[in-house]
Write a protein that holds these residues in place. Structure first.
Motif, mmCIF file in Angstrom:
data_model
loop_
_atom_site.group_PDB
_atom_site.id
_atom_site.type_symbol
_atom_site.label_atom_id
_atom_site.label_comp_id
_atom_site.label_asym_id
_atom_site.label_seq_id
_atom_site.Cartn_x
_atom_site.Cartn_y
_atom_site.Cartn_z
ATOM 1 N N HIS A 142 1.126 3.004 4.710
ATOM 2 C CA HIS A 142 1.125 2.097 3.914
ATOM 3 C C HIS A 142 -0.135 1.519 3.411
ATOM 4 C CE1 HIS A 142 5.324 1.264 4.512
ATOM 5 N NE2 HIS A 142 5.332 1.855 5.945
ATOM 6 N N ARG A 143 -0.132 0.978 2.202
ATOM 7 C CA ARG A 143 -1.416 0.532 1.719
ATOM 8 C C ARG A 143 -1.243 -0.739 1.027
ATOM 9 N NH1 ARG A 143 -2.530 3.674 4.730
ATOM 10 N NH2 ARG A 143 -3.874 5.427 4.488
ATOM 11 N N ARG A 144 -0.016 -1.201 0.809
ATOM 12 C CA ARG A 144 0.046 -2.509 -0.054
ATOM 13 C C ARG A 144 0.855 -3.338 0.686
ATOM 14 N NH1 ARG A 144 1.696 0.858 -4.341
ATOM 15 N NH2 ARG A 144 3.534 0.222 -4.211
ATOM 16 N N ILE A 195 -9.747 0.379 5.469
ATOM 17 C CA ILE A 195 -9.089 1.269 4.900
ATOM 18 C C ILE A 195 -9.270 1.278 3.312
ATOM 19 C CG2 ILE A 195 -7.210 2.958 4.600
ATOM 20 C CD1 ILE A 195 -8.259 2.827 7.416
ATOM 21 N N PRO A 196 -10.044 2.178 2.488
ATOM 22 C CA PRO A 196 -9.922 1.885 1.239
ATOM 23 C C PRO A 196 -8.792 2.055 0.518
ATOM 24 C CG PRO A 196 -11.690 3.455 1.992
ATOM 25 C CD PRO A 196 -10.921 3.435 3.181
ATOM 26 N N GLY A 197 -8.733 1.337 -0.560
ATOM 27 C CA GLY A 197 -7.232 1.408 -1.382
ATOM 28 C C GLY A 197 -6.184 0.328 -0.848
ATOM 29 N N THR A 198 -6.634 -0.396 -0.059
ATOM 30 C CA THR A 198 -5.582 -1.162 0.669
ATOM 31 C C THR A 198 -5.387 -2.747 0.033
ATOM 32 O OG1 THR A 198 -6.783 -1.827 2.374
ATOM 33 C CG2 THR A 198 -5.347 -0.159 2.816
ATOM 34 N N GLU A 199 -4.479 -3.452 0.114
ATOM 35 C CA GLU A 199 -4.512 -4.836 -0.342
ATOM 36 C C GLU A 199 -3.442 -5.570 0.622
ATOM 37 O OE1 GLU A 199 -3.089 -5.733 -4.162
ATOM 38 O OE2 GLU A 199 -1.290 -4.499 -4.035
ATOM 39 N N VAL A 200 -3.811 -6.766 0.835
ATOM 40 C CA VAL A 200 -2.969 -7.786 1.693
ATOM 41 C C VAL A 200 -2.987 -8.903 0.931
ATOM 42 C CG1 VAL A 200 -2.825 -9.111 3.775
ATOM 43 C CG2 VAL A 200 -3.869 -6.973 3.983
#
Length: 338
Positions: A182-184, A211-216
């Protein structure tokens, strides 16, 4: 050598045995096992015998309080978590001859005004959740020996704080979801201004941010299923790429997230993974069963009571946060590739 006083004190015993007064209290109160060595215990007993020391039980009772009654201040009892805290606190209190009075401070109603007429006259100490800290002013509990639960140790009102290791629980959740791919992320946060919820938000952002490319993204809701449904549905239906993992501050929020997902035609965990925190009975009543963080509520209550007894006896309470454990069930899976 003649002593100035004909009545030796525990300080005299401590000096003669070369130990602290706390060690004398433990040994003569038969609570030393696992805390001091057998040799130290025997040294204390020998010094007490030689000095003719006898514990002053009347003074001890005065030191421990007048009514041997403790107030436990918690939020409204809307889940079994704080019932577990009470059970643990009451069990340990009984071992020490204390009674526990439960004082819920219901959200949106506010605490009753000075429920005991004079709390300081009726109570020996207070254990309070930071989620119900406003009630302390009404009962003047901040002027009594006080132990805070789920509270910032650096800025606590209390003489001691007892915390679950919530930060580690959130790290376990984040690492589990990141390992699944999971990244989003959507953080369904409790809409309560409390340190314990600030910790959850901070730790989630910090761990996912490594972790690169993740968003919260964050959306807030009151801790109720209805409030969670509305907040989660609006957030999941918002424009832009939909989150693949929904991290909830509480199991009740997670149950609301399940309903929101269903309303939008989404399936847990195929379309979205959901996690909670508490491991309430609710976690295994919903389908699929909820991946969540198990908190030992009864141990939490026991540790809170033990800390208050230590404060009343002039000892240093046990340090260190209470460990928590991620329980992986059916609500989390790798995200769909699209």
């Amino acid at each position: 050598m003649a002593r100035a006083s004909t009545h030796p004190t525990s300080r005299d015993v401590a000096q003669a045995a070369g130990v602290s007064q706390a060690a004398v209290s433990l040994v003569l109160g038969e609570k030393w096992r696992g805390r001091v060595s057998e040799a130290t215990a025997e040294r204390v007993r020998e010094a007490a015998r030689e000095l003719g020391y006898r514990p002053n039980l009347a003074a001890r009772n005065l030191r421990l309080g007048r009514t041997r009654t403790v107030l436990l201040v918690v939020p409204a009892l809307t889940t079994e978590f704080f019932a577990g805290v009470y059970t643990g606190a009451a069990r340990l209190a009984a071992e020490h001859g204390f009674g526990v009075v439960l004082y819920p401070s219901p959200e949106g109603i506010g605490p009753a005004r000075d429920p005991f007429g004079s709390a300081q006259a009726a109570l020996d100490g207070v254990i309070a959740s930071s989620m119900a800290a406003d009630a302390l002013t009404a009962i003047r509990g901040d002027q009594l020996p006080l132990v805070m639960l789920d509270s910032d140790p650096e800025g606590s009102l209390g003489a001691a704080t007892v915390n679950l290791d919530i930060a580690d629980g959130v790290r376990q959740v984040a690492e589990h979801l990141l390992a699944l791919g999971h990244r989003r992320f959507l953080h369904l946060a409790a809409d309560i201004p409390s340190w314990t919820f600030e910790v959850r938000a901070r730790e989630l952002a910090a761990r996912v941010g490594t972790i690169p490319g993740t968003e919260v993204r964050t959306t807030r809701a009151p801790i109720s299923i209805e409030g969670a449904v509305a907040a989660a549905e609006a957030a999941l239906a918002a424009p832009g790429p939909r989150p693949t993992a929904l991290v909830c501050d509480d199991d009740k929020l997670a149950a609301g997230a399940y309903k929101a997902a269903r309303r939008l035609g989404l399936h847990v965990p195929d379309d979205i993974s959901v996690t909670g925190l508490d491991d309430l009975a609710l976690a295994t009543a919903i389908d699929p069963e909820l991946t969540t963080v198990r908190l030992d509520a009864e141990l939490f209550g026991e540790r809170g009571m033990a800390a208050l007894v230590a404060v009343l006896e002039g000892r240093t309470p046990e340090e260190g946060d209470i460990p928590v454990q991620l329980v992986v069930r059916g609500s989390t899976a790798p995200p769909r590739t699209s």
